[in-house]
Scaffold this active site. Structure first.
Site, PDB file in Angstrom:
ATOM      1  N   CYS A   1    -138.243  27.761  -1.652  1.00  0.00           N
ATOM      2  CA  CYS A   1    -138.455  29.207  -1.606  1.00  0.00           C
ATOM      3  C   CYS A   1    -137.143  29.925  -1.352  1.00  0.00           C
ATOM      4  O   CYS A   1    -136.153  29.337  -0.913  1.00  0.00           O
ATOM      5  CB  CYS A   1    -139.429  29.589  -0.478  1.00  0.00           C
ATOM      6  SG  CYS A   1    -141.025  28.754  -0.521  1.00  0.00           S
TER       7      CYS A   1
ATOM      8  N   ASP B   1    -103.558  55.831  -8.508  1.00  0.00           N
ATOM      9  CA  ASP B   1    -104.562  56.578  -9.262  1.00  0.00           C
ATOM     10  C   ASP B   1    -104.636  58.027  -8.764  1.00  0.00           C
ATOM     11  O   ASP B   1    -104.565  58.295  -7.556  1.00  0.00           O
ATOM     12  CB  ASP B   1    -105.923  55.902  -9.082  1.00  0.00           C
ATOM     13  CG  ASP B   1    -107.045  56.640  -9.777  1.00  0.00           C
ATOM     14  OD1 ASP B   1    -107.171  56.500 -11.008  1.00  0.00           O
ATOM     15  OD2 ASP B   1    -107.789  57.360  -9.080  1.00  0.00           O
TER      16      ASP B   1
END
Length: 490
Positions: A34, A440
């Site tokens: 699981c 940037d």
């Protein structure tokens, strides 16, 4: 993490979904495995054992739980945050390389022998490349069984199985049901109406996820003809190994809804992998945000919109071309330049559901373009044609398995490639979570408003504490400007 038994037990007992994909719980009494967040009552601790991969569980003789469907867990965030050979191998296996090229092809791409790769994967994941690819084939088969009306023979070969017998045996062994039984069970449950030729599925992720950050960026930079925002979904064309496709991705409260139209169903594994990579769905946002919150400047930005991902790309070469076209121009101008290339050199496609018209041109298709036909400064023409030649001749590779530092060095050696272009490609094409863009324009504006150092060198020094998640810090710093990349389109 699977070796830390106490921590794994706590995660299972609290049904903590943050650990889905990190490890798998196998129950010795039922022989079922699981995900940690399985809704059933947790087994007794003495009956639990833990594995690092679904493939390792299957190899040990456990079958997948029918309730929590562990095969659909998000991928481990480790494979996108690391650049070593195991992480690169996992990214290639996820892209279906073993099915297409075999273990020898996987090893050749990584520059190791097949035996070395086998040993490394066994040591860390408890399963070799064939077992890992088999587990992925089983998951792909289940998707096709449950979401399409394809005959089982076509499902088998589309999922990568070499024979119907192997397909039947694997599906029954992994899921505890025959292929026909899986289809019958799926037909009983609620789900969207099937559309012929379209595969509908849910892409899981670890919460939280900020959809404005992801889809806002993709929509704001979309290249006309290749990408569009339509009816609440980001849509784009995909160039794939066996054909092409069109994908529509839309955010939902606990998953990303994905609709795929493929010319060849054998491309399903690759298409899903590319979509997950594009949206950074295997990230661990809790770990990322916890690290960035330690900085008092970033903490308010994280708290205002946690769960930001790094918008990536479906094709590294495509993004590199677009990064060059976007040098020192606005987003709108970059889109215009890219759209001209698409119209002139892209392969036309049909899109009955929208306005997509072309595949983005490959480096090979662009290799013969006339530089004089480009409406770009002469130096940028040289940058673009040099890049395209290097990609077309395979002297430069920008794939998910590419070594990050080697790619940086090779890109920086090309004419016209400065730090902004190199780091943009490292961040969005190569997936380096620590790529940083101190030069940037948006980052410089954010730095000025937040009182951070103004020069790239000083800002880089200041950002040391954000490592190894500086690419995510970039996403938060961009929110300081009110730009369309930060919001879902209207």
């Amino acid at each position: 993490m699977h070796t830390d038994t106490e921590r794994c037990v706590r995660a299972v007992q609290s049904k903590d979904s943050r650990f889905d994909g990190w490890f798998f719980t196998a129950v010795l009494t039922t022989r079922i495995y699981c995900r940690p967040s399985c809704p059933v009552v947790p087994p007794k601790v003495r009956n639990m054992t833990f594995y690092p991969s679904a493939a390792a569980c299957q190899q040990a003789g456990f079958r997948a739980c029918k309730r929590c469907r562990p095969d659909t867990s998000p991928g481990s965030p480790e494979w996108n945050a690391r650049a070593d050979s195991v992480a690169r191998a996992m990214r290639l296996i996820r892209d279906g390389v073993v099915d297409r090229e075999g273990v020898s092809g996987l090893a050749a791409r990584l520059g190791y022998s097949a035996r070395q790769i086998e040993r490394q994967l066994l040591a860390e994941l408890g399963a070799g490349p064939l077992a890992l690819a088999r587990a992925q084939r089983a998951q792909t088969a289940r998707l096709l069984i449950e979401t399409t009306a394809l005959p089982m023979a076509q499902v088998a070969f589309a999922a990568g199985f070499s024979s119907i017998r192997t397909f039947n045996e694997t599906v029954r062994e992994v899921f505890g049901l025959a292929p026909g039984e899986l289809r019958t069970r799926a037909a009983r449950g609620p789900g969207p109406a099937a559309v012929p030729g379209v595969i509908a599925l849910r892409l899981p992720y670890r919460a939280p996820l900020n959809p404005g950050n992801l889809f806002g960026h993709l929509a704001a930079t979309a290249v006309p003809g290749v990408e569009e925002w339509r009816d609440g979904a980001y849509r784009r064309t995909l160039t794939l190994p066996y054909g092409h496709g069109v994908v529509a991705l839309s955010p939902a409260p606990d998953h990303i809804a994905c609709r795929l139209a493929l010319t060849d169903p054998r491309d399903l594994t690759r298409a899903i992998s590319r979509c997950r990579w594009l949206l950074d769905l295997d990230a661990d946002p809790v770990a990322v945000d916890a690290q960035l919150r330690t900085d008092p400047v970033l903490a308010p930005l994280v708290d205002a919109g946690p769960g930001r991902r790094v918008p990536r790309t479906v094709d590294g070469a495509e993004f590199a071309v677009r990064a060059v076209l976007g040098q020192q121009v606005s987003t709108a101008a970059a889109r215009t330049h890219a759209a001209r290339l698409v119209t002139a050199h892209g392969v036309p496609v049909e899109d009955p559901e929208g306005g997509l018209t072309h595949l983005f041109p490959t480096p090979e298709a662009l290799a013969g373009l006339d530089p004089e036909a480009l409406a770009l400064p002469r130096t940028r023409r040289t940058t673009l044609t040099t890049l395209v030649a290097a990609l077309a001749e395979d002297r430069l590779r920008l794939d998910t398995d590419t070594d990050w530092e080697r790619a940086r060095t090779e890109l920086a050696a090309l004419p016209g490639f400065g730090p902004w272009t190199v780091e943009s490609i490292a961040m969005r094409a190569l997936g380096d979570p620590d790529a940083f863009l101190p030069g940037d324009l948006g980052i410089r504006r954010a730095a000025g408003r937040l009182g951070l150092p103004a020069t790239p060198a000083a800002l880089t020094a200041r950002a040391v504490d954000w490592r190894p998640w500086r690419a995510y810090a970039v996403q938060y710093l961009w929110t300081v400007d009110d730009h369309p990349i930060n919001h879902l389109p209207d």
